[in-house]
Enzyme design. Structure first.
Site, PDB file in Angstrom:
ATOM      1  N   GLY A  11      -5.895 -14.924  -3.332  1.00  0.00           N
ATOM      2  CA  GLY A  11      -4.655 -15.398  -3.961  1.00  0.00           C
ATOM      3  C   GLY A  11      -4.701 -16.886  -4.240  1.00  0.00           C
ATOM      4  O   GLY A  11      -5.438 -17.638  -3.612  1.00  0.00           O
ATOM      5  N   ARG A  15       2.304 -21.903  -4.541  1.00  0.00           N
ATOM      6  CA  ARG A  15       3.413 -22.650  -3.940  1.00  0.00           C
ATOM      7  C   ARG A  15       2.950 -23.738  -2.961  1.00  0.00           C
ATOM      8  O   ARG A  15       3.747 -24.550  -2.517  1.00  0.00           O
ATOM      9  CB  ARG A  15       4.392 -21.678  -3.269  1.00  0.00           C
ATOM     10  CG  ARG A  15       5.225 -20.914  -4.307  1.00  0.00           C
ATOM     11  CD  ARG A  15       6.380 -20.207  -3.678  1.00  0.00           C
ATOM     12  NE  ARG A  15       5.966 -19.035  -2.945  1.00  0.00           N
ATOM     13  CZ  ARG A  15       6.603 -18.555  -1.879  1.00  0.00           C
ATOM     14  NH1 ARG A  15       7.677 -19.165  -1.410  1.00  0.00           N
ATOM     15  NH2 ARG A  15       6.171 -17.479  -1.275  1.00  0.00           N
ATOM     16  N   GLY A 139       7.600  -5.376   2.195  1.00  0.00           N
ATOM     17  CA  GLY A 139       7.553  -3.939   1.979  1.00  0.00           C
ATOM     18  C   GLY A 139       8.231  -3.235   3.156  1.00  0.00           C
ATOM     19  O   GLY A 139       8.184  -3.726   4.281  1.00  0.00           O
TER      20      GLY A 139
HETATM   21  C1  UD1 Z   1       2.301  -7.895   0.869  1.00  0.00           C
HETATM   22  C2  UD1 Z   1       2.613  -6.377   0.972  1.00  0.00           C
HETATM   23  C3  UD1 Z   1       4.006  -6.191   1.587  1.00  0.00           C
HETATM   24  C4  UD1 Z   1       4.085  -6.893   2.911  1.00  0.00           C
HETATM   25  C5  UD1 Z   1       3.706  -8.365   2.770  1.00  0.00           C
HETATM   26  C6  UD1 Z   1       3.604  -9.000   4.143  1.00  0.00           C
HETATM   27  C7  UD1 Z   1       1.444  -5.349  -0.879  1.00  0.00           C
HETATM   28  C8  UD1 Z   1       1.551  -4.761  -2.217  1.00  0.00           C
HETATM   29  N1  UD1 Z   1       2.571  -5.785  -0.329  1.00  0.00           N
HETATM   30  O1  UD1 Z   1       3.206  -8.413  -0.084  1.00  0.00           O
HETATM   31  O2  UD1 Z   1       4.255  -4.814   1.767  1.00  0.00           O
HETATM   32  O3  UD1 Z   1       5.394  -6.762   3.446  1.00  0.00           O
HETATM   33  O4  UD1 Z   1       2.421  -8.507   2.136  1.00  0.00           O
HETATM   34  O5  UD1 Z   1       3.384 -10.366   3.996  1.00  0.00           O
HETATM   35  O6  UD1 Z   1       0.379  -5.372  -0.309  1.00  0.00           O
HETATM   36  N2  UD1 Z   1      -4.289 -11.062  -2.325  1.00  0.00           N
HETATM   37  C9  UD1 Z   1      -5.541 -11.025  -2.898  1.00  0.00           C
HETATM   38  N3  UD1 Z   1      -5.692 -10.489  -4.128  1.00  0.00           N
HETATM   39  C10 UD1 Z   1      -4.639  -9.975  -4.829  1.00  0.00           C
HETATM   40  C11 UD1 Z   1      -3.369 -10.020  -4.243  1.00  0.00           C
HETATM   41  C12 UD1 Z   1      -3.219 -10.558  -2.986  1.00  0.00           C
HETATM   42  O7  UD1 Z   1      -6.524 -11.477  -2.292  1.00  0.00           O
HETATM   43  O8  UD1 Z   1      -4.871  -9.493  -5.947  1.00  0.00           O
HETATM   44  C13 UD1 Z   1      -4.144 -11.640  -0.982  1.00  0.00           C
HETATM   45  C14 UD1 Z   1      -3.268 -12.874  -0.975  1.00  0.00           C
HETATM   46  O9  UD1 Z   1      -4.057 -14.038  -1.119  1.00  0.00           O
HETATM   47  C15 UD1 Z   1      -2.627 -12.806   0.393  1.00  0.00           C
HETATM   48  C16 UD1 Z   1      -2.534 -11.314   0.678  1.00  0.00           C
HETATM   49  O10 UD1 Z   1      -3.472 -10.702  -0.168  1.00  0.00           O
HETATM   50  O11 UD1 Z   1      -3.407 -13.377   1.383  1.00  0.00           O
HETATM   51  C17 UD1 Z   1      -1.126 -10.762   0.455  1.00  0.00           C
HETATM   52  O12 UD1 Z   1      -0.760 -10.925  -0.895  1.00  0.00           O
HETATM   53  P1  UD1 Z   1       0.706 -11.331  -1.296  1.00  0.00           P
HETATM   54  O13 UD1 Z   1       0.737 -11.536  -2.770  1.00  0.00           O
HETATM   55  O14 UD1 Z   1       1.202 -12.423  -0.444  1.00  0.00           O
HETATM   56  O15 UD1 Z   1       1.498  -9.993  -0.970  1.00  0.00           O
HETATM   57  P2  UD1 Z   1       3.054  -9.865  -0.759  1.00  0.00           P
HETATM   58  O16 UD1 Z   1       3.711  -9.769  -2.071  1.00  0.00           O
HETATM   59  O17 UD1 Z   1       3.534 -10.890   0.193  1.00  0.00           O
END
Ligand code: UD1
Ligand code: MG
Length: 450
Positions: A11, A15, A139
């Site tokens: 990610g 922010r 979630g």
């Molecule tokens: C995610 C969960 C949500 C949970 C929350 C807890 C999903 C769809 N949702 O939401 O249920 O309550 O975390 O904090 O999983 N990342 C990647 N590649 C991507 C997307 C994300 O590496 O394509 C990494 C981000 O850098 C981060 C983590 O995965 O470290 C979580 O991603 P984030 O976008 O924060 O998910 P949330 O919307 O917070």
């Protein structure tokens, strides 16, 4: 059961408002990535895969420095499910459990991870949840007793589902091959247009596998998205380390002013005064005294040594038992021998100081010639006079002395006294003459201005 960690770190962390990828920001001197990995140490993972995307090269360099060689690249951030799927090729030959962690979630405890692996005996997919004080945009878990039916993202949830406060932390454990199979069935037909990792729960259930969950304290699931959250996490981390140190028998008069690194080790009955900062890789043995306003990093302080006030120990400083390092003293890559004293205004770099030797105020080891660093060796029971410049490489033998103000450029044999300074001359009456002349000039100038 062999375990592989998959750490999501692709990610952008927009922010944070930073050029540095989010997982490389630090708490207690270690990156968020290092914290995420440390929690899993107790599982002794055979494999660790970091999924990187934004600023992948920087993330790769940090991962390598933490001993992780497997980096999976997620070129486009299409969701957490898509991110995990990128680890499939790297883990093609791996048999065992995969545990998915988030790189920006530093406080998961080893006990919680052990709870997850234990729950794997009963369920094919285990997700970590928590009861949220304010469920906000997490979630939500849709459960049936101890079983987990599915996870619904906030954006896709109905009002009734949003009222649930049992939330998804994001951490998932499952057999590696099973997890990648399930991920192939995940679609992105949802409110965000992303491939959601949590969708594997419902897919597993639909295939006759079972999904379950364990819970942890909400504090463990704290994620970092902003600098303010990072600062808050640092506060939480420091409070935990201070409480641990007190519990382990360390005295601190004002623990709230003492700052630890994640790997600081302090022995029992050590006293740490006010306003002390520990950088990475510091170990302090029992019974030492670290006085106020000292800064230590990459060093080792032995039993009953006294450091500071206002001392600076830099990487490679090795302070032996009962040695003393006083105010405005900087030590770098140097051994200070048993009961040796370096008490005032001194720089000791790239040096060995023998037992019981005493370095006078203002001693400098001139270790750098502008291009290379050189070593100074001082024997046992040596007395270095105040303001001695030791021009390295140079050796001072046992029980030798240097006269104050000396510039020592060649070795001093044992038991010798080295004097390396201009001989003093007294010009009788000359000071008085000078005073009178200068005073007259000053008076004349003053008169000219009026
Ligand atoms: C995610 C969960 C949500 C949970 C929350 C807890 C999903 C769809 N949702 O939401 O249920 O309550 O975390 O904090 O999983 N990342 C990647 N590649 C991507 C997307 C994300 O590496 O394509 C990494 C981000 O850098 C981060 C983590 O995965 O470290 C979580 O991603 P984030 O976008 O924060 O998910 P949330 O919307 O917070
Ligand atoms: Mg998040």
């Amino acid at each position: 059961m062999p375990t592989a960690l998959i750490i999501l770190a692709a990610g952008k962390g927009s922010r944070m408002n930073s050029d540095l990828p989010k997982v490389l920001h630090k708490i207690g001197g270690s990156s968020l990535l290092a914290h995420a990995m440390r929690a899993a140490d107790t599982l002794m993972p055979q494999r660790v895969v970091v999924v990187a995307g934004h600023e992948a090269e920087q993330v790769r360099a940090e991962a390598l420095s933490l001993g992780v060689a497997d980096i999976a690249l997620q070129e486009e951030q299409l969701g957490t499910g898509h991110a995990v799927a990128q680890a499939k090729d790297v883990l093609a030959d791996f048999e065992g459990d995969a545990i998915v962690l988030f790189g920006d979630t530093p406080f998961i405890s080893p006990e919680t991870l052990e709870k997850m692996t234990a729950a794997r005996k009963e369920h094919d997919v285990v997700v970590l949840g928590f009861h949220a004080a304010d469920p906000a945009r997490y979630g939500r878990f849709i459960t049936d007793g101890s079983r987990l039916d599915r996870i619904v993202e906030y954006k896709d949830a109905t009002e009734a589902e949003r009222a649930i406060n049992l939330c998804n932390s994001g951490l998932i454990a499952a057999d590696s091959e099973t997890l990648f199979d399930l991920l192939e069935a995940v679609k992105n037909d949802n409110a965000s247009g992303e491939y959601y990792l949590p969708d594997v729960v419902e897919i597993a259930n639909s295939r006759g596998l079972s999904s379950g969950y364990v819970t942890c304290d909400e504090a463990e699931t704290l994620g970092i998205n902003t600098r303010a959250e990072l600062a808050n996490a640092e506060r939480i981390f420091q409070d935990t380390k201070r409480a641990e140190a007190l519990e382990n028998g360390v005295t601190m008069y004002a623990p709230e002013t003492v700052f630890f690194a994640s790997d600081t080790f302090v022995g029992r009955d050590t006293v740490i005064e006010q306003n002390v900062v520990f950088g990475p890789e510091v170990t302090i043995e029992s019974g030492a005294l670290i006085r106020a306003f000292s800064h230590l990093e990459g060093c080792h302080v032995s039993r009953d040594a006294i450091i500071g006030p206002y001392a600076r120990l830099r990487p490679g400083a090795e302070i032996a038992e009962e040695a003393r390092v006083g105010n405005f003293v900087e030590i770098k890559n140097a051994i200070i021998g048993e009961a040796a004293k370096v008490n005032h205004l001194t720089y000791v770099g790239d040096a060995t100081v023998g037992a019981r030797s005493n370095l006078g105020a203002g001693t400098v080891t001139c270790n750098y010639d502008g291009v290379m660093k050189h070593h100074t060796t001082i024997g046992n029971d040596v007395f270095i006079g105040s303001s001695t410049m030791l021009v390295a490489p140079v050796k001072i033998g046992n029980r030798a002395m240097t006269a104050s103000g000396s510039v020592i450029t060649s070795d001093v044999p044992a038991e010798a006294l080295a004097i390396g300074r201009a001989r003093q001359e007294n010009k009788l009456g000359l000071a008085e003459k000078l005073f009178t002349r200068l005073q007259a000039i000053k008076e004349k100038k003053k008169a000219g201005k009026q």
